[in-house]
Design an enzyme around this catalytic site. Structure first.
Site, PDB file in Angstrom:
ATOM      1  N   HIS A   1      10.118 -39.583   8.064  1.00 32.43           N
ATOM      2  CA  HIS A   1       9.521 -38.875   8.477  1.00 32.43           C
ATOM      3  C   HIS A   1       9.293 -39.377   9.522  1.00 32.43           C
ATOM      4  O   HIS A   1       9.667 -38.707  11.082  1.00 32.43           O
ATOM      5  CB  HIS A   1       8.286 -38.077   8.041  1.00 32.43           C
TER       6      HIS A   1
ATOM      7  N   GLN B   1     -13.238  10.073 -11.697  1.00 29.41           N
ATOM      8  CA  GLN B   1     -12.111   9.325 -11.714  1.00 29.41           C
ATOM      9  C   GLN B   1     -11.718   9.110 -13.627  1.00 29.41           C
ATOM     10  O   GLN B   1     -10.834   7.860 -14.236  1.00 29.41           O
ATOM     11  CB  GLN B   1     -12.262   7.703 -10.920  1.00 29.41           C
TER      12      GLN B   1
ATOM     13  N   ASP C   1      -7.985   9.768  -2.318  1.00 30.44           N
ATOM     14  CA  ASP C   1      -6.794   9.586  -3.435  1.00 30.44           C
ATOM     15  C   ASP C   1      -5.573  10.759  -3.459  1.00 30.44           C
ATOM     16  O   ASP C   1      -4.964  10.725  -3.437  1.00 30.44           O
ATOM     17  CB  ASP C   1      -7.604  10.979  -5.212  1.00 30.44           C
TER      18      ASP C   1
ATOM     19  N   HIS D   1      -7.998  10.150 -15.329  1.00 29.56           N
ATOM     20  CA  HIS D   1      -7.334   9.901 -14.997  1.00 29.56           C
ATOM     21  C   HIS D   1      -6.976   8.720 -16.899  1.00 29.56           C
ATOM     22  O   HIS D   1      -5.811   9.198 -16.995  1.00 29.56           O
ATOM     23  CB  HIS D   1      -7.368   8.625 -14.058  1.00 29.56           C
TER      24      HIS D   1
ATOM     25  N   GLU E   1     -13.262  -0.886  -8.014  1.00 29.13           N
ATOM     26  CA  GLU E   1     -11.793  -0.220  -6.879  1.00 29.13           C
ATOM     27  C   GLU E   1     -12.704   0.981  -6.443  1.00 29.13           C
ATOM     28  O   GLU E   1     -12.265   0.519  -4.978  1.00 29.13           O
ATOM     29  CB  GLU E   1     -11.374   1.051  -8.274  1.00 29.13           C
ATOM     30  N   HIS E   2     -13.593   1.631  -6.692  1.00 26.23           N
ATOM     31  CA  HIS E   2     -13.836   2.901  -5.406  1.00 26.23           C
ATOM     32  C   HIS E   2     -15.763   3.007  -5.519  1.00 26.23           C
ATOM     33  O   HIS E   2     -15.794   2.724  -6.658  1.00 26.23           O
ATOM     34  CB  HIS E   2     -13.424   4.332  -5.920  1.00 26.23           C
TER      35      HIS E   2
END
Length: 433
Positions: free
Chosen positions: A423, A262, A364, A265, A330-331
């Protein structure tokens, strides 16, 4: 004790009671200058359309754009130009993503009682824009992990925006993935300017109803700034994050490479190793240092680890899970033996990978669930990209002839307490002979 300048060690073993956010380092909020710059780009595209897209792309990417849109013919040609092995891999990934989301397609519902029938339908948006990162890497996988989900949801028009190559245009693997996923149009535009174009439209880019896909901080901030005017999927899908929980039952090279997976990236991401075994921490330290020295994306990995790379020493598995829930990565990888028994204790994570071989790289590409996931702690309240990001729940209420007598009195009672006499009268006028 150190990670040879790769990871910063956080020792949590002496903390008694629940961990607090103050016990751990957190990513800093985006700078005000960055937020302001994104707003300038969005305003520029809204005001000047294609002209602004060309100017920002030249300024930020160093590319003089030619055509602002590519169509199915170019995608098909790219598909036939790639290797048979890549073609097969893209097809396999596409099929697995389809399988996962086809199993999640919700059914309509119909409930009738007291003279009223409520029908719920799931109505897809008409159009969706999938943002696919580029720049230092290419991501045909992100095409599949966004456009395929949109297609299963029933979106009529699916388009992709992605940064152009240095010489202009889009790389063939990404175009080929667009062909496999059934994308209608590809725009060679990246960054905040692409998000603005998808949200508001230009002379060449048709506006969409929903924007999905991951990106750098500029892209994530742009999506947050247009969120009142267009649907934005998967919350804050920003720079990549991973938290690896492991112990000596797992080869330290596995944990080390998964941190790098990761981290490669690029900048602003997050990488945590969590273990209750200090000797194992040193073993991962050595394995990571060895790998990084020879990594092809060394600069990207070092950039991530230097800013947001950590190793936590915890007392036990229970505290490890507690830390994971606090960080909300995230992971999340549970690499140790019997990790599946702890997966049910995880409250906050984009996706959980369980097993000694459970590298997030499977997620992924081919595991099936979309790799577009919440970051920056938003996994506390947000989910990964799903069908619900592409449709709206729509209710139809059928008022039958008995509803006024059966339920009208309740409407009148509540309406009069609220002081909303019209109403109440809308019911009473129907109850009069």
């Amino acid at each position: 004790m150190g990670f040879e300048d790769e990871l910063k060690v956080v020792d949590l073993r002496s903390i008694q009671g629940a961990l607090q956010t103050t016990d751990i380092p957190r990513p800093a909020a985006p700078a005000a200058e960055m937020v302001g710059r994104v707003r300038e780009i969005i305003d520029g595209v809204r005001s000047h359309g294609d002209e602004a897209l060309r100017l920002f792309t030249k300024e930020l990417d160093g590319v003089a754009l030619g055509a602002l849109a590519l169509y199915r013919e170019e995608m098909e040609a790219a598909y036939h130009s790639i290797t048979p092995e890549l073609s097969r891999a893209l097809t396999v990934a596409h099929r697995r993503i389809q399988q996962v989301y086809e199993a999640e397609v919700p059914t309509s519902s119909r409930v009738s009682s007291d003279g009223i029938t409520v029908i719920r339908r799931n109505v897809p948006v008409v159009s969706a824009g999938c943002y696919v990162p580029g720049g230092t890497a290419r991501y045909p996988s992100t095409v599949l992990h966004t456009a395929t989900v949109a297609s299963v949801a029933g979106v009529e028009r699916v388009v992709v925006a992605t940064p152009p190559l240095p010489g202009g245009g889009i790389d063939e693997p990404t175009l080929a993935a667009c062909f496999v996923a059934g994308v209608e149009t590809v725009y060679p535009i990246g960054g905040a300017q692409a998000i603005a174009a998808l949200a508001y439209g230009t002379e060449s880019v048709g506006r969409v109803d929903t924007i999905v896909g991951p990106g750098n901080l500029y892209v994530a901030l742009a999506k947050s700034q247009v969120a009142l005017d267009v649907g934005v999927g998967s919350s804050f899908a920003g720079p990549s994050e991973v938290l690896v929980i492991a112990d000596s039952s797992v080869d330290p090279r596995y944990a080390a490479i998964d941190l790098a997976v990761q981290a490669e990236h690029g900048p602003h991401g997050l990488a945590w190793l969590v273990t209750w075994d200090e000797e194992y921490l040193h073993a991962v330290d050595a394995a990571l240092a060895t790998y990084v020295r020879s990594a092809s994306r060394l600069d990207a990995i070092r950039s991530t680890l230097a800013t947001h790379g950590y190793a936590a020493l915890v007392r036990d598995r229970e505290q490890a899970i507690e830390l994971a829930n606090l960080i909300a990565p995230e992971h999340l990888e549970l690499l140790y033996q019997d990790g599946e028994s702890d997966a049910g204790l995880v409250k906050n994570a984009g996706v959980i990978f369980v097993g000694v071989d459970a590298t997030a790289a499977f997620g992924d590409y081919v595991a099936g669930p979309s790799h577009v996931l919440p970051t920056y702690g938003t996994a506390r309240f947000a989910s990964g990209l799903g069908l619900e990001d592409f449709y709206r729940r729509q209710h139809t209420v059928v008022i039958g002839p008995n509803a006024v007598e059966e339920l009208g009195w309740a409407v009148e009672e509540i309406a009069r307490v609220e002081g909303l006499t019209a109403h109440a009268e809308s019911i009473s006028i129907r109850r009069r002979p």
